[in-house]
Design a protein around this motif. Structure first.
Motif, PDB file in Angstrom:
ATOM      1  N   ILE A  44       9.053  -8.374   2.294  1.00  0.00           N
ATOM      2  CA  ILE A  44       7.677  -8.759   2.224  1.00  0.00           C
ATOM      3  C   ILE A  44       7.385  -9.745   1.462  1.00  0.00           C
ATOM      4  CG2 ILE A  44       5.064  -7.761   2.250  1.00  0.00           C
ATOM      5  CD1 ILE A  44       6.639  -5.092   3.065  1.00  0.00           C
ATOM      6  N   PRO A  45       6.777 -10.805   1.669  1.00  0.00           N
ATOM      7  CA  PRO A  45       6.608 -11.932   0.615  1.00  0.00           C
ATOM      8  C   PRO A  45       5.475 -11.622  -0.352  1.00  0.00           C
ATOM      9  CG  PRO A  45       5.513 -12.850   2.742  1.00  0.00           C
ATOM     10  CD  PRO A  45       6.362 -11.313   2.899  1.00  0.00           C
ATOM     11  N   SER A  46       5.653 -11.914  -1.641  1.00  0.00           N
ATOM     12  CA  SER A  46       4.764 -11.803  -2.584  1.00  0.00           C
ATOM     13  C   SER A  46       3.418 -12.490  -2.253  1.00  0.00           C
ATOM     14  CB  SER A  46       5.298 -12.168  -3.938  1.00  0.00           C
ATOM     15  OG  SER A  46       5.361 -13.497  -4.186  1.00  0.00           O
ATOM     16  N   GLU A  47       3.447 -13.605  -1.703  1.00  0.00           N
ATOM     17  CA  GLU A  47       2.236 -14.326  -1.188  1.00  0.00           C
ATOM     18  C   GLU A  47       1.333 -13.538  -0.302  1.00  0.00           C
ATOM     19  OE1 GLU A  47       5.643 -17.108  -2.318  1.00  0.00           O
ATOM     20  OE2 GLU A  47       5.506 -15.578  -0.708  1.00  0.00           O
ATOM     21  N   ILE A  48       1.706 -12.600   0.087  1.00  0.00           N
ATOM     22  CA  ILE A  48       0.732 -11.754   1.187  1.00  0.00           C
ATOM     23  C   ILE A  48      -0.260 -10.993  -0.054  1.00  0.00           C
ATOM     24  CG2 ILE A  48       1.606  -9.482   0.831  1.00  0.00           C
ATOM     25  CD1 ILE A  48       1.792 -10.086   4.186  1.00  0.00           C
ATOM     26  N   PRO A  77       5.833  -5.474  -2.532  1.00  0.00           N
ATOM     27  CA  PRO A  77       5.484  -6.205  -3.748  1.00  0.00           C
ATOM     28  C   PRO A  77       4.450  -5.791  -4.332  1.00  0.00           C
ATOM     29  CG  PRO A  77       5.003  -7.449  -1.621  1.00  0.00           C
ATOM     30  CD  PRO A  77       5.757  -5.992  -1.364  1.00  0.00           C
ATOM     31  N   SER A  78       4.301  -5.858  -5.650  1.00  0.00           N
ATOM     32  CA  SER A  78       3.154  -5.331  -6.622  1.00  0.00           C
ATOM     33  C   SER A  78       1.985  -5.948  -6.058  1.00  0.00           C
ATOM     34  CB  SER A  78       3.466  -5.464  -7.898  1.00  0.00           C
ATOM     35  OG  SER A  78       3.635  -6.949  -8.195  1.00  0.00           O
ATOM     36  N   GLY A 126      12.916   1.288  -2.718  1.00  0.00           N
ATOM     37  CA  GLY A 126      12.195   1.314  -4.295  1.00  0.00           C
ATOM     38  C   GLY A 126      11.125   2.158  -4.514  1.00  0.00           C
ATOM     39  N   PRO A 127      10.523   2.126  -5.396  1.00  0.00           N
ATOM     40  CA  PRO A 127       9.409   2.824  -5.847  1.00  0.00           C
ATOM     41  C   PRO A 127       8.081   2.306  -5.076  1.00  0.00           C
ATOM     42  CG  PRO A 127       9.806   1.441  -7.587  1.00  0.00           C
ATOM     43  CD  PRO A 127      10.932   1.417  -6.765  1.00  0.00           C
ATOM     44  N   ILE A 128       7.187   3.208  -4.696  1.00  0.00           N
ATOM     45  CA  ILE A 128       5.770   2.602  -4.319  1.00  0.00           C
ATOM     46  C   ILE A 128       5.110   2.046  -5.681  1.00  0.00           C
ATOM     47  CG2 ILE A 128       3.716   3.355  -3.506  1.00  0.00           C
ATOM     48  CD1 ILE A 128       5.124   5.508  -1.922  1.00  0.00           C
ATOM     49  N   PRO A 129       4.696   0.879  -5.553  1.00  0.00           N
ATOM     50  CA  PRO A 129       4.165   0.271  -6.801  1.00  0.00           C
ATOM     51  C   PRO A 129       2.845   0.801  -7.192  1.00  0.00           C
ATOM     52  CG  PRO A 129       3.798  -1.316  -4.988  1.00  0.00           C
ATOM     53  CD  PRO A 129       4.826   0.091  -4.388  1.00  0.00           C
TER      54      PRO A 129
END
Length: 231
Positions: free
Chosen positions: A156-160, A181-182, A202-205
């Motif tokens: 999922i791109p960080s640009e979201i 992404p955070s 991975g973890p849920i941010p």
């Protein structure tokens, strides 16, 4: 200036291209089973085009990019196939793009980022693949993004996180991988977030706690870690 047809078998003749003063064309909910004629691109005054709920087949013609006054384009619930033409990026007045429920394939073209007035993007239930282009982050007026039930992959791109007007984000039933992404925490207008049925890990941010408008959160069917697993 406005054509509306319903409840009957009709076709789209190539002569439709002669109606060059047409502003609104609604042919939704019929039994159209032909391709979209390329002559549709002659209707350069058109601001609304609704061909949804038919049995239209073949590709989306590249000439659709000539309709530069278009604000609303509904082609959903047909049998359209092939890719989204890159010429879609010419529709810079577009606010609604509905292509859900077809047989469309290939990636989202990077030119989607030119649609900076877009508020609603519906691409669900097709066979789209590849990653979400980073240019999606240019759609800063977007309120609804529906990509569920395709074969999108990659992270999922960080640009979201640039989509700060977003209220609904549905990415479920794809093949997305990597972490959430955070930057998801920037979406403070978000009410619905559905990421279930992917390969996200991975973890849920912790930034997800910033989403104080959120009322719908679906994360099942992934490989997420909940809480601390360190010893």
């Amino acid at each position: 200036q406005k054509v509306r047809v319903g409840w009957g078998k009709v076709s789209i003749p190539s002569e439709i291209g002669h109606l060059q003063q047409l502003k609104s064309l609604e042919l939704g909910g019929n039994e159209l089973s032909c391709p979209i004629p390329s002559e549709i691109g002659h209707l350069q005054q058109l601001y609304e085009l609704d061909l949804g709920g038919n049995e239209l087949s073949g590709p989306i013609p590249s000439e659709i990019g000539n309709l530069q006054q278009l604000e609303s384009l509904h082609l959903g619930e047909n049998k359209l196939s092939g890719p989204i033409p890159s010429e879609i990026g010419h529709l810079q007045q577009l606010e609604i793009l509905g292509l859900l429920g077809n047989k469309l394939s290939g990636p989202i073209p990077s030119e989607i980022g030119h649609l900076q007035q877009l508020k609603k993007l519906y691409l669900s239930s097709n066979t789209f693949s590849g990653p979400i282009p980073s240019e999606i982050g240019h759609l800063q007026q977007l309120k609804e993004l529906y990509l569920w039930n395709n074969t999108f992959s990659g992270p999922i791109p960080s640009e979201i996180g640039n989509l700060q007007q977003l209220e609904s984000l549905y990415l479920s039933s794809n093949e997305f991988s990597g972490p959430i992404p955070s930057e998801i925490g920037h979406l403070q207008q978000l009410k619905s977030l559905s990421l279930d049925g992917n390969e996200i890990s991975g973890p849920i941010p912790s930034e997800i706690g910033n989403l104080q408008q959120l009322s719908w959160l679906h994360l099942g069917g992934n490989m997420l870690l909940f809480g601390s697993h360190s010893k």
